[in-house]
Design a protein around this motif. Structure first.
Motif, mmCIF file in Angstrom:
data_model
loop_
_atom_site.group_PDB
_atom_site.id
_atom_site.type_symbol
_atom_site.label_atom_id
_atom_site.label_comp_id
_atom_site.label_asym_id
_atom_site.label_seq_id
_atom_site.Cartn_x
_atom_site.Cartn_y
_atom_site.Cartn_z
ATOM 1 N N ILE A 31 -3.127 -7.947 -28.105
ATOM 2 C CA ILE A 31 -3.426 -6.545 -28.414
ATOM 3 C C ILE A 31 -2.863 -6.170 -29.779
ATOM 4 O O ILE A 31 -3.513 -5.484 -30.572
ATOM 5 C CB ILE A 31 -2.870 -5.618 -27.317
ATOM 6 N N THR A 32 -1.653 -6.637 -30.073
ATOM 7 C CA THR A 32 -1.011 -6.342 -31.344
ATOM 8 C C THR A 32 -1.784 -6.937 -32.509
ATOM 9 O O THR A 32 -1.765 -6.395 -33.620
ATOM 10 C CB THR A 32 0.436 -6.871 -31.338
ATOM 11 N N ALA A 33 -2.474 -8.032 -32.283
ATOM 12 C CA ALA A 33 -3.278 -8.638 -33.344
ATOM 13 C C ALA A 33 -4.684 -8.043 -33.400
ATOM 14 O O ALA A 33 -5.239 -7.859 -34.489
ATOM 15 C CB ALA A 33 -3.363 -10.145 -33.127
ATOM 16 N N ALA A 34 -5.286 -7.730 -32.253
ATOM 17 C CA ALA A 34 -6.688 -7.301 -32.211
ATOM 18 C C ALA A 34 -6.886 -5.857 -32.651
ATOM 19 O O ALA A 34 -7.852 -5.552 -33.357
ATOM 20 C CB ALA A 34 -7.256 -7.499 -30.805
ATOM 21 N N MET A 35 -6.014 -4.955 -32.234
ATOM 22 C CA MET A 35 -6.229 -3.541 -32.542
ATOM 23 C C MET A 35 -6.076 -3.220 -34.039
ATOM 24 O O MET A 35 -6.899 -2.473 -34.572
ATOM 25 C CB MET A 35 -5.320 -2.660 -31.699
ATOM 26 N N LEU A 37 -6.732 -5.226 -36.436
ATOM 27 C CA LEU A 37 -7.942 -5.811 -37.010
ATOM 28 C C LEU A 37 -9.130 -4.880 -36.800
ATOM 29 O O LEU A 37 -9.897 -4.605 -37.730
ATOM 30 C CB LEU A 37 -8.233 -7.173 -36.358
ATOM 31 N N ALA A 38 -9.282 -4.374 -35.578
ATOM 32 C CA ALA A 38 -10.389 -3.471 -35.268
ATOM 33 C C ALA A 38 -10.291 -2.183 -36.080
ATOM 34 O O ALA A 38 -11.294 -1.718 -36.635
ATOM 35 C CB ALA A 38 -10.403 -3.156 -33.774
ATOM 36 N N VAL A 74 -16.484 -12.548 -24.662
ATOM 37 C CA VAL A 74 -16.513 -13.950 -24.215
ATOM 38 C C VAL A 74 -17.542 -14.734 -25.021
ATOM 39 O O VAL A 74 -17.293 -15.873 -25.420
ATOM 40 C CB VAL A 74 -16.831 -14.028 -22.706
ATOM 41 N N ILE A 75 -18.683 -14.129 -25.283
ATOM 42 C CA ILE A 75 -19.734 -14.793 -26.063
ATOM 43 C C ILE A 75 -19.255 -15.006 -27.494
ATOM 44 O O ILE A 75 -19.453 -16.075 -28.079
ATOM 45 C CB ILE A 75 -21.042 -13.968 -26.034
ATOM 46 N N ILE A 76 -18.614 -13.998 -28.073
ATOM 47 C CA ILE A 76 -18.071 -14.131 -29.424
ATOM 48 C C ILE A 76 -17.038 -15.243 -29.455
ATOM 49 O O ILE A 76 -17.003 -16.052 -30.390
ATOM 50 C CB ILE A 76 -17.473 -12.796 -29.895
ATOM 51 N N ALA A 77 -16.201 -15.318 -28.434
ATOM 52 C CA ALA A 77 -15.176 -16.365 -28.367
ATOM 53 C C ALA A 77 -15.806 -17.749 -28.259
ATOM 54 O O ALA A 77 -15.349 -18.697 -28.916
ATOM 55 C CB ALA A 77 -14.242 -16.117 -27.189
ATOM 56 N N MET A 110 -8.455 -16.556 -33.621
ATOM 57 C CA MET A 110 -9.757 -16.519 -32.951
ATOM 58 C C MET A 110 -9.787 -15.571 -31.752
ATOM 59 O O MET A 110 -10.735 -14.788 -31.614
ATOM 60 C CB MET A 110 -10.200 -17.920 -32.544
ATOM 61 N N PRO A 111 -8.789 -15.569 -30.865
ATOM 62 C CA PRO A 111 -8.835 -14.595 -29.770
ATOM 63 C C PRO A 111 -8.777 -13.144 -30.256
ATOM 64 O O PRO A 111 -9.447 -12.273 -29.694
ATOM 65 C CB PRO A 111 -7.606 -14.929 -28.927
ATOM 66 N N ALA A 112 -8.007 -12.882 -31.301
ATOM 67 C CA ALA A 112 -7.917 -11.514 -31.823
ATOM 68 C C ALA A 112 -9.252 -11.067 -32.394
ATOM 69 O O ALA A 112 -9.667 -9.920 -32.191
ATOM 70 C CB ALA A 112 -6.826 -11.424 -32.881
ATOM 71 N N ILE A 113 -9.937 -11.952 -33.087
ATOM 72 C CA ILE A 113 -11.260 -11.605 -33.614
ATOM 73 C C ILE A 113 -12.241 -11.393 -32.474
ATOM 74 O O ILE A 113 -13.012 -10.429 -32.471
ATOM 75 C CB ILE A 113 -11.749 -12.687 -34.591
ATOM 76 N N ALA A 114 -12.213 -12.267 -31.472
ATOM 77 C CA ALA A 114 -13.146 -12.161 -30.351
ATOM 78 C C ALA A 114 -12.950 -10.860 -29.582
ATOM 79 O O ALA A 114 -13.912 -10.208 -29.186
ATOM 80 C CB ALA A 114 -12.982 -13.359 -29.412
ATOM 81 N N VAL A 115 -11.711 -10.462 -29.390
ATOM 82 C CA VAL A 115 -11.428 -9.224 -28.644
ATOM 83 C C VAL A 115 -11.602 -7.995 -29.537
ATOM 84 O O VAL A 115 -12.133 -6.978 -29.102
ATOM 85 C CB VAL A 115 -9.997 -9.269 -28.063
ATOM 86 N N GLY A 116 -11.196 -8.092 -30.781
ATOM 87 C CA GLY A 116 -11.210 -6.937 -31.673
ATOM 88 C C GLY A 116 -12.562 -6.582 -32.247
ATOM 89 O O GLY A 116 -12.808 -5.436 -32.607
ATOM 90 N N ILE A 117 -13.477 -7.552 -32.330
ATOM 91 C CA ILE A 117 -14.747 -7.298 -33.012
ATOM 92 C C ILE A 117 -15.591 -6.250 -32.284
ATOM 93 O O ILE A 117 -16.276 -5.446 -32.920
ATOM 94 C CB ILE A 117 -15.526 -8.614 -33.243
ATOM 95 N N GLY A 118 -15.536 -6.208 -30.986
ATOM 96 C CA GLY A 118 -16.261 -5.172 -30.250
ATOM 97 C C GLY A 118 -15.710 -3.790 -30.526
ATOM 98 O O GLY A 118 -16.461 -2.811 -30.612
ATOM 99 N N TRP A 119 -14.397 -3.713 -30.679
ATOM 100 C CA TRP A 119 -13.772 -2.425 -30.986
ATOM 101 C C TRP A 119 -14.090 -1.979 -32.405
ATOM 102 O O TRP A 119 -14.063 -0.782 -32.698
ATOM 103 C CB TRP A 119 -12.267 -2.498 -30.749
ATOM 104 N N VAL A 120 -14.389 -2.917 -33.296
ATOM 105 C CA VAL A 120 -14.812 -2.535 -34.650
ATOM 106 C C VAL A 120 -16.072 -1.685 -34.567
ATOM 107 O O VAL A 120 -16.196 -0.657 -35.230
ATOM 108 C CB VAL A 120 -15.051 -3.790 -35.530
#
Length: 179
Positions: A31-35, A37-38, A74-77, A110-120
């Motif tokens: 979460i600390t990495a993905a948010m 980024l988003a 999951v698809i992005i990952a 990679m997990p941060a991008i996969a999780v964060g990209i939807g929030w972008v």
């Protein structure tokens, strides 16, 4: 549940709270990495889309935003693992490294991008809508009449007000990701 007893995990026969606490540090790291980024991508893209409203850039951002919102992380990952791990060999496909800070960061990319990209996409759409509303406000017209430059009006006055709903959504997003 009110007493803190979540029961026993059927698979591992361990207390559920113990299983949750074992994985919580990795979840918080993600979460600390993905948010950031988003937020770092979504807020500027939404702002630029609002400023360039009804132009090609706005339409592209709208299309990309809706696309990444509709696509499960999951698809992005999976596509990220295929491209960046299997084909290029740049990033690890699985695991969380407990070693150095740099190694942990390398495993989080990679997990941060996969999780964060939807929030972008969510944040870009929200900031765009908020900015369009704020840019039509009276105090923005007054700032223009006083001769302030457009970048100053946008970044100093309009964006500050337009980002307020985004911060609320980020808080909800952190709760969602923790869940």
């Amino acid at each position: 549940m009110a007493q803190g007893n979540l029961g026993t995990d059927l698979h591992s026969r361990r207390p559920v709270s113990e299983v949750l606490m074992a994985h919580l540090p990795h979840t918080v790291q993600l979460i600390t990495a993905a948010m950031p980024l988003a937020a770092g991508l979504g807020i500027p893209l939404g702002c630029l889309a609002a400023v360039r409203r009804n132009r090609l850039f706005d339409r592209l951002i709208g299309l990309l935003s809706v696309s990444v919102i509709a696509m499960p992380s999951v698809i992005i990952a999976i596509y990220g693992m295929l491209l960046f791990s299997a084909r290029l060999g740049w990033l690890p496909a699985i695991g969380a490294d407990e070693g150095s800070f740099g190694s942990t960061l390398h495993h989080l990319i990679m997990p941060a991008i996969a999780v964060g990209i939807g929030w972008v996409g969510y944040l870009a759409r929200l900031v765009r809508a908020s900015m369009i509303e704020v840019l039509s406000a009276n105090y923005i017209r007054n700032a223009r009449s006083f001769g302030l430059t457009e970048p100053r009006i946008i970044y100093r006055y309009a964006l500050r007000v337009a980002v307020a709903p985004t911060i609320t959504v980020l808080g909800v997003g952190v709760g969602y990701m923790l869940g």
